[in-house]
Scaffold this active site. Structure first.
Site, PDB file in Angstrom:
ATOM      1  CE  LYS A  53      -3.852  -2.417   2.123  1.00 31.27           C
ATOM      2  NZ  LYS A  53      -4.592  -2.817   3.320  1.00 31.27           N
ATOM      3  CD  GLN A  97      -3.421  -4.307   6.438  1.00 28.38           C
ATOM      4  OE1 GLN A  97      -3.266  -3.348   5.693  1.00 28.38           O
ATOM      5  NE2 GLN A  97      -4.122  -5.362   6.086  1.00 28.38           N
ATOM      6  CG  ASP A 120      -9.694   0.102   4.921  1.00 30.47           C
ATOM      7  OD1 ASP A 120      -9.420  -0.215   3.746  1.00 30.47           O
ATOM      8  OD2 ASP A 120      -9.014  -0.231   5.900  1.00 30.47           O
TER       9      ASP A 120
END
Ligand code: NAP
Length: 288
Positions: A53, A97, A120
């Site tokens: 990422k 994460q 997200d």
């Protein structure tokens, strides 16, 4: 034989578009979109995801800031970091994460992220906006699946879609997006009876289960489009191999289009994270 829906190629198109839009954004606002990635603990898979990422963010011209916390960090420490990132004007997107170590409360962490930096798309406000058909920050994996689907079928209207799996990060948002695209959507899960029969009527099957090669050829209507979200590590012929939730070799001759694993949905997820970070940055600049 089905057409392969090439996630590497489609994700590169998305990345190229985002990179060009990031360049415009920098000119317009004299600001670099910033993505903060928070990694707690030492899970090796999470380390790989975070590295990818951060690498992608740098490639599209964003600034990415990685924050690492030890596996035994307290909820308070994590919440304080998120609070700092929420208030940092150089940070436009925040990603924690998952999964987190067991002693940490994921829901609390997700809710602590400012909704307009929640790249997200997991914050309850963004989940609600998606349910209302009004979301700007959409969970990356289902967003990537929709982009792939639209490449092989421009008008999804009226299609029968079956989503296998009802997780908050894939199955549920996927169903919402398909419904928004005017599909007739059925969500099946571990308590569903006759999954095979339900799937065999679908024009589109999205598998997000987490079970290797679970979906068999006789579940698939000839000519259906199959999107395989699953990523499962298995041992075959003494070698470690990644396979999806769909029995690819058996299903490929039946479907009209199918995503491979690896090289399908996986690369789309990261590309959509970049897209969301730019969307978040634009939203924040428009407000300021
Ligand atoms: P999850 O949270 O574990 O959810 C799995 C879903 O599958 C649940 O709804 C579960 O039903 C259902 N399920 C499990 N066993 C089943 C069975 N025998 N029959 C029917 N349904 C069954 O998983 P997830 O986070 O959605 O992820 C699913 C897969 O996608 C995993 O392989 C994951 O690694 C992969 N993934 C890939 C990406 C990517 O970027 N490519 C991103 C996210 C996830 P219940 O709700 O009834 O338990």
């Amino acid at each position: 034989m089905a057409d392969l829906i090439d996630g590497k190629q489609i994700s590169q198109q998305v990345i190229d578009e985002v990179a060009s839009e990031v360049a415009d954004f920098k000119q317009q606002y004299d600001t670099v979109p910033g993505l903060a990635v928070v990694l707690v603990g030492e899970d090796p898979a999470s380390h790989v995801y975070v590295r990818n990422k951060v690498k992608r963010a740098n490639e599209v011209g964003m600034k990415s800031i990685e924050h690492r916390l030890p596996a035994d960090c307290s909820q308070q420490t994590l919440n304080r970091l998120i609070d700092d990132l929420n208030n940092d004007p150089e940070v436009h997107g925040i990603l924690v994460q998952l999964p987190l170590p067991e002693h940490l409360n994921e829901e609390e962490v997700i809710a602590a992220i400012a909704a307009d930096k929640d790249v997200d798309g997991f914050h309850p406000l963004n989940v609600g906006a998606l349910a209302c058909g009004d979301a700007s920050l959409i969970p990356c994996t289902p967003l990537g699946c929709m982009i792939m689907l639209k490449q092989v079928c421009a008008d999804l209207s009226g299609k029968n879609a079956v989503v296998i799996g009802r997780s908050n990060i894939v199955g549920k948002p996927m169903a919402a997006l398909l419904m928004q695209a005017n599909c007739t959507v059925t969500v099946v899960h571990s308590r569903t009876r006759d999954i095979e029969e339900i799937c065999s009527r679908a024009d589109i099957v999205v598998a997000a289960i987490g079970r290797p090669e679970f979906v068999k050829a006789d579940w698939i209507k000839p000519g259906a489009i199959v999107i395989d979200v699953g990523i499962n590590a298995i041992e075959r012929d003494g070698k470690r191999k990644l396979v999806g939730d769909v029995d690819f070799a058996a299903v490929e001759p039946v479907a009209s289009a199918i995503t491979p694993v690896p090289g399908g949905v996986g690369p789309m997820t990261i590309a959509c994270l970049m897209k969301n970070t730019l969307t978040a940055a634009r939203g924040l600049m428009a407000k300021s």
